[in-house]
Design an enzyme around this catalytic site. Structure first.
Site, PDB file in Angstrom:
ATOM      1  N   ASP A  45       0.888  -1.151  -0.121  1.00 13.78           N
ATOM      2  CA  ASP A  45       0.034   0.176   0.238  1.00 13.78           C
ATOM      3  C   ASP A  45       0.805   1.314   0.103  1.00 13.78           C
ATOM      4  OD1 ASP A  45       0.823  -0.081   2.619  1.00 13.78           O
ATOM      5  OD2 ASP A  45      -1.091  -0.120   3.418  1.00 13.78           O
ATOM      6  N   SER A  46       2.328   0.964   0.202  1.00 12.06           N
ATOM      7  CA  SER A  46       3.086   2.078  -0.218  1.00 12.06           C
ATOM      8  C   SER A  46       2.913   2.928  -1.549  1.00 12.06           C
ATOM      9  CB  SER A  46       4.402   1.554  -0.118  1.00 12.06           C
ATOM     10  OG  SER A  46       4.704   0.569  -0.833  1.00 12.06           O
ATOM     11  N   ASP A  84      -0.434  -6.561   0.187  1.00 11.87           N
ATOM     12  CA  ASP A  84      -0.601  -5.641   1.261  1.00 11.87           C
ATOM     13  C   ASP A  84      -2.297  -5.823   1.347  1.00 11.87           C
ATOM     14  OD1 ASP A  84       0.840  -4.914   3.238  1.00 11.87           O
ATOM     15  OD2 ASP A  84       1.546  -3.336   2.059  1.00 11.87           O
ATOM     16  N   LYS A 112      -0.740  -9.549   3.493  1.00  8.03           N
ATOM     17  CA  LYS A 112      -0.104  -8.644   4.755  1.00  8.03           C
ATOM     18  C   LYS A 112      -1.018  -8.017   5.557  1.00  8.03           C
ATOM     19  CE  LYS A 112       3.329  -5.778   4.126  1.00  8.03           C
ATOM     20  NZ  LYS A 112       2.724  -4.674   5.184  1.00  8.03           N
ATOM     21  N   GLU A 114      -1.425  -5.246   9.069  1.00  5.17           N
ATOM     22  CA  GLU A 114      -0.721  -4.617  10.139  1.00  5.17           C
ATOM     23  C   GLU A 114      -1.396  -4.452  11.680  1.00  5.17           C
ATOM     24  OE1 GLU A 114       1.046  -1.195   6.798  1.00  5.17           O
ATOM     25  OE2 GLU A 114      -0.213  -0.482   8.714  1.00  5.17           O
ATOM     26  N   GLU A 181       9.048  -3.070  11.517  1.00  2.00           N
ATOM     27  CA  GLU A 181       9.469  -1.737  10.954  1.00  2.00           C
ATOM     28  C   GLU A 181       9.909  -0.827  11.744  1.00  2.00           C
ATOM     29  OE1 GLU A 181       7.716   1.367   7.544  1.00  2.00           O
ATOM     30  OE2 GLU A 181       6.722  -0.457   7.963  1.00  2.00           O
TER      31      GLU A 181
END
Length: 264
Positions: A45-46, A84, A112, A114, A181
């Site tokens: 999602d960067s 993501d 993935k 978070e 991270e």
């Protein structure tokens, strides 16, 4: 050319072989990274920041991740492909299942997410139903407004212990990989040593099992803020494929990340 799987990465961890990951968003770059030997590709999602020009990752949608996952899948043969799950696409277990299915059908090998202990039910549910999960702890960019900015996490003893406990709990719930991270290097090492699943670091020191960077940072084409933990490999090599090889080699040799890319 043998395909990389989560089992491959576990073997790398057991053998002490460092592996590398990069973000990718299209077939051409993904194919180049794959052919040079990158082990893991992340449709991150960067893209909200490096492709779309937003100040954070929050505007990215499941449909956008799925589109770019399909693009990357067409360009690769070897690498493990992770997609993501974007902001608020996994707020409930039911929502998580629907959106994770969309990304797997788009070509991902793994999704993935978070977050920590609040995700345990969803991680277990996905795993039990055949969807592999990569967890993500430390600085989780989707929580940037909770953190008050992109800040190093786990510097005090209580938060460090919480992150370590959450890492163990996520592994127990079924997570097959973990990204950490922007956490202190000693904490990243403690997590890596405590888990049997591979741990991938970004801004987390050199003792994790693998490293991941955003492709735009590796190629020196990011605009605006450049993270301390990144390195422009294109500047030192002058060619994209050579830059990727230099990144792979420096991770394998323990050169990257150096102290200048690490938090204590």
């Amino acid at each position: 050319m043998s395909k990389i799987t989560s089992s491959t990465l576990r073997t790398f961890k057991q053998e002490g072989k460092k592996f590398t990951a990069l973000t990718a968003y299209d077939a051409s770059f993904a194919g180049a990274f794959d052919s040079e030997g990158i082990d893991v590709l992340l449709v991150g999602d960067s893209m909200g920041m490096v492709l779309q020009g937003h100040s954070d990752t929050l505007p990215v949608t499941v449909e956008e991740i799925a589109y770019h996952t399909r693009c990357v899948r067409r360009g690769i043969e070897r690498a493990l492909l992770i997609a993501d799950m974007p902001f608020m696409s996994y707020a409930t277990p039911e929502q998580t299942m629907i959106n994770a299915t969309t990304l797997m059908q788009a070509g991902a090998n793994m999704v993935k997410v978070e977050g920590g202990k609040w995700l345990l039910e969803s991680v277990a549910m996905l795993t039990e139903r055949g969807i592999p999960v990569c967890a993500h702890l430390g600085l989780t960019p989707q929580s940037v407004h909770v953190f008050g900015g992109f800040k190093v996490q786990g510097r005090d003893a209580d938060n460090a212990q919480r992150i370590l406990d959450e890492a163990k709990a996520l592994e127990a719930a079924g997570a097959q990989l973990l990204v950490v991270e922007c956490i202190p290097a000693p904490l990243a090492k403690a997590i890596t040593d405590a888990l049997t699943i591979p741990v991938i670091g970004i801004g987390a020191g050199k003792d994790t099992d693998g490293q991941i960077l955003v492709m735009h940072d590796v190629l020196g084409i990011s605009s605006g803020y450049i993270p301390r933990f990144s390195k422009n490999y294109l500047k030192q090599t002058g060619e994209i494929r050579a830059a990727v090889r230099a990144y792979i080699d420096e991770v394998a040799q323990g050169i990257f990340p150096g102290s200048e890319h690490t938090f204590n």
